[in-house]
Design a protein around this motif. Structure first.
Motif, mmCIF file in Angstrom:
data_model
loop_
_atom_site.group_PDB
_atom_site.id
_atom_site.type_symbol
_atom_site.label_atom_id
_atom_site.label_comp_id
_atom_site.label_asym_id
_atom_site.label_seq_id
_atom_site.Cartn_x
_atom_site.Cartn_y
_atom_site.Cartn_z
ATOM 1 N N LEU A 53 134.937 46.820 37.428
ATOM 2 C CA LEU A 53 134.927 46.015 38.660
ATOM 3 C C LEU A 53 136.098 46.368 39.578
ATOM 4 C CD1 LEU A 53 133.909 42.642 37.022
ATOM 5 C CD2 LEU A 53 132.633 43.738 38.873
ATOM 6 N N TYR A 54 137.268 46.545 38.987
ATOM 7 C CA TYR A 54 138.431 46.931 39.808
ATOM 8 C C TYR A 54 138.157 48.262 40.503
ATOM 9 C CZ TYR A 54 141.839 43.459 37.994
ATOM 10 O OH TYR A 54 142.531 42.314 37.700
ATOM 11 N N ASP A 58 137.811 48.935 44.506
ATOM 12 C CA ASP A 58 138.727 49.834 45.215
ATOM 13 C C ASP A 58 137.958 50.790 46.127
ATOM 14 O OD1 ASP A 58 140.835 48.564 44.085
ATOM 15 O OD2 ASP A 58 141.186 50.054 42.501
ATOM 16 N N LEU A 59 136.796 51.238 45.655
ATOM 17 C CA LEU A 59 135.948 52.094 46.512
ATOM 18 C C LEU A 59 135.467 51.293 47.714
ATOM 19 C CD1 LEU A 59 133.689 53.915 43.864
ATOM 20 C CD2 LEU A 59 135.484 54.955 45.270
ATOM 21 N N ALA A 60 134.968 50.075 47.437
ATOM 22 C CA ALA A 60 134.447 49.227 48.514
ATOM 23 C C ALA A 60 135.528 48.965 49.566
ATOM 24 C CB ALA A 60 133.941 47.911 47.935
ATOM 25 N N GLY A 106 138.314 40.542 48.048
ATOM 26 C CA GLY A 106 139.584 40.643 47.326
ATOM 27 C C GLY A 106 139.413 41.171 45.915
ATOM 28 N N ARG A 107 140.482 41.785 45.406
ATOM 29 C CA ARG A 107 140.469 42.380 44.063
ATOM 30 C C ARG A 107 140.332 41.321 42.981
ATOM 31 N NH1 ARG A 107 143.971 45.986 41.157
ATOM 32 N NH2 ARG A 107 142.567 47.744 40.886
ATOM 33 N N ASP A 108 140.971 40.182 43.207
ATOM 34 C CA ASP A 108 140.892 39.114 42.205
ATOM 35 C C ASP A 108 139.467 38.592 42.102
ATOM 36 O OD1 ASP A 108 143.583 39.428 41.909
ATOM 37 O OD2 ASP A 108 144.061 37.288 42.020
ATOM 38 N N THR A 177 139.531 30.729 48.007
ATOM 39 C CA THR A 177 139.362 32.108 47.537
ATOM 40 C C THR A 177 139.645 32.124 46.027
ATOM 41 O OG1 THR A 177 141.652 32.610 48.049
ATOM 42 C CG2 THR A 177 140.008 33.199 49.724
ATOM 43 N N ILE A 178 139.235 33.216 45.396
ATOM 44 C CA ILE A 178 139.397 33.313 43.937
ATOM 45 C C ILE A 178 140.707 34.000 43.590
ATOM 46 C CG2 ILE A 178 138.451 34.432 41.858
ATOM 47 C CD1 ILE A 178 136.695 32.149 42.721
#
Ligand code: ASP
Length: 439
Positions: A53-54, A58-60, A106-108, A177-178
């Motif tokens: 997922l990370y 990161d690509l997105a 967001g990454r989280d 947000t998460i």
């Protein structure tokens, strides 16, 4: 009786593992609240869904195409769902996640979806209610965990449910947000949930049968630790004995709830009990041995330093100003040594040396690197004479030269500094004298 059970990523990596988890939960009626991690590794070279997922996010975030990577994540879940024969589709969830990736949620947020989706699958498999952690676990505006708001919301919500699945690792910010805890943070969620529902016990299911007395990469087949106190655990984890996230201790410890580390792949093993205190006599004088390499010692010498008021403070001020925290500070009459992490110290080395010269005008400063620290921990050391003697006899016997000794006044631990090249031999010799010779 109420148990909160948390299952780590490897316990939920495949349909086969899900079945084991289901059997464990159904074996005891008390296992009412379940906290899952995201699917972990199925084999050594596999990738955890969290890491997938990370990478995907990161690509997105760079505006690149991430279809292929996203498909692979979907496959992990779909495989589990179909092999378990569940009547469940995550397609709508996947589309939402995908558009949130494109919308840079967001990454989280991205990482948290591993647990979120796995929670939905596990709830469907068990027939338990799914409770989104975002609704009961909260962070403050500054990103700190908010214990009051969480305790209130979590106990209110969960007390109404006989059984529930609450995904680990994340919660929400005041702006909805998460946010996630740091890596391995599902352990923390489990602990928070256990405190919120006043559990009798927090079972943390992983892929080892609890803590071992020593690192199995150094000692062959070390024995497990059956009972350990929170304080002992703190000493050992600080020195690198990892199984449980450090922050997982505080919520349950405050509520007096013991943690039981268990093995999903060997459910008959009783694992390690982590308790506040115990009258149980430990089998050995020591509870555990842990250690780390990568320390540097800065030895500062100055005649009559003991008579110089504020000397220690001025030494430490130099480290503080350079943002380096010290680990230990053994001292002699005219010498003081500061032990720091090598990788933190190296980039600041020259600034610190010149700072020390300016601040305390030493006669000499000498630096030694490649030091390993070993912590020998045990609540029984206090009542046993000769523990230190036995440690040093063992080390001498193994031809290990001791560079530093530090015994905390709690008598719970003795810390020994040795050269890195002697580290393994030192750990082995201590294990032998206290465990092997005692059997
Ligand atoms: N899945 C997250 C991680 O890999 C959190 C956890 O497993 O506890 O760090």
């Amino acid at each position: 009786m109420t148990k909160v059970v948390k299952f780590g990523g490897s316990s939920l990596a495949s349909a086969e593992q899900f079945r084991k988890v289901g059997d464990i939960i159904h074996a005891e009626d008390a296992r009412r609240y379940v906290v899952p991690s995201a699917p972990g590794k199925r084999f050594a070279s596999d990738t955890k869904v969290t890491d997938m997922l990370y990478a995907c996010y990161d690509l997105a975030a760079k505006g690149k195409n991430f279809d292929e990577e996203f498909e692979r994540i979907k496959q992990r879940y779909n495989e589990i769902i179909s092999e378990l024969g569940l009547d469940l589709s995550l397609e709508d969830e996947f589309s939402t996640v995908k558009s949130c990736f494109i919308g840079r949620a967001g990454r989280d947020y991205a990482a948290s979806r591993g647990e979120y989706l796995n929670g939905i699958v596990l709830a469907a498999y068990l027939g338990y209610e799914f409770v989104d952690a975002a609704d009961i676990i909260f962070f403050t505006d500054s990103g700190e965990f908010d214990p009051e708001r969480t305790a209130k919301a979590a106990s209110e919500r969960l007390s109404k449910l006989e059984r529930a699945v609450i995904p680990g690792f994340y919660g929400s910010m005041p702006n909805d947000t998460i946010k996630t805890f740091s890596r391995g943070g599902s352990d923390v969620t489990g602990s928070i949930v256990a405190a919120a529902v006043n559990a009798d016990i927090y079972e943390n299911w992983t892929d080892v049968s609890g803590f071992l007395i020593a690192d199995p990469r150094i000692v062959d087949d070390p024995l497990p630790i059956t009972t350990i106190t929170y304080k002992e655990l703190r000493e050992l984890s600080y020195m690198g004995a990892g199984v449980l996230h450090e922050d997982a201790i505080f919520p349950v410890r405050k509520a007096g709830i013991p943690i039981n580390i268990r093995n999903t792949n060997a459910p008959m093993d009783s694992g390690t009990m982590i308790v506040e205190s115990t009258s149980q006599k430990p089998q050995f004088t020591i509870t555990g041995i842990a250690g780390k390499k990568g320390f540097t010692v800065i030895n500062i010498e100055k005649d009559m330093m003991n008579a110089e008021l504020g000397f220690g403070r001025r030494v430490l001020e130099v480290f503080e100003k350079n943002g380096i925290s010290f680990e230990h500070m053994p001292s002699g009459i005219d010498t003081m040594s500061v032990i720091v992490h090598q990788e933190e110290f190296e980039p600041k080395e020259q600034e610190i040396l010149s700072g020390l010269h300016r601040n305390v005008h030493p006669d000499s400063i000498d630096i030694e690197t490649d030091l390993a620290l070993i912590a020998v921990v045990g609540r029984a050391m206090k009542s046993n004479r000769g523990t230190a003697g036995r440690i040093f006899a063992a080390l001498a016997h193994a031809h290990v030269n001791v560079k530093m000794i530090d015994q905390g006044s709690s008598e719970l631990n003795i810390i020994i500094g040795v050269e890195e090249k002697d580290f393994e031999a030192a750990v082995k010799s201590i294990y032998e004298i206290f465990v092997v010779h005692q059997l």
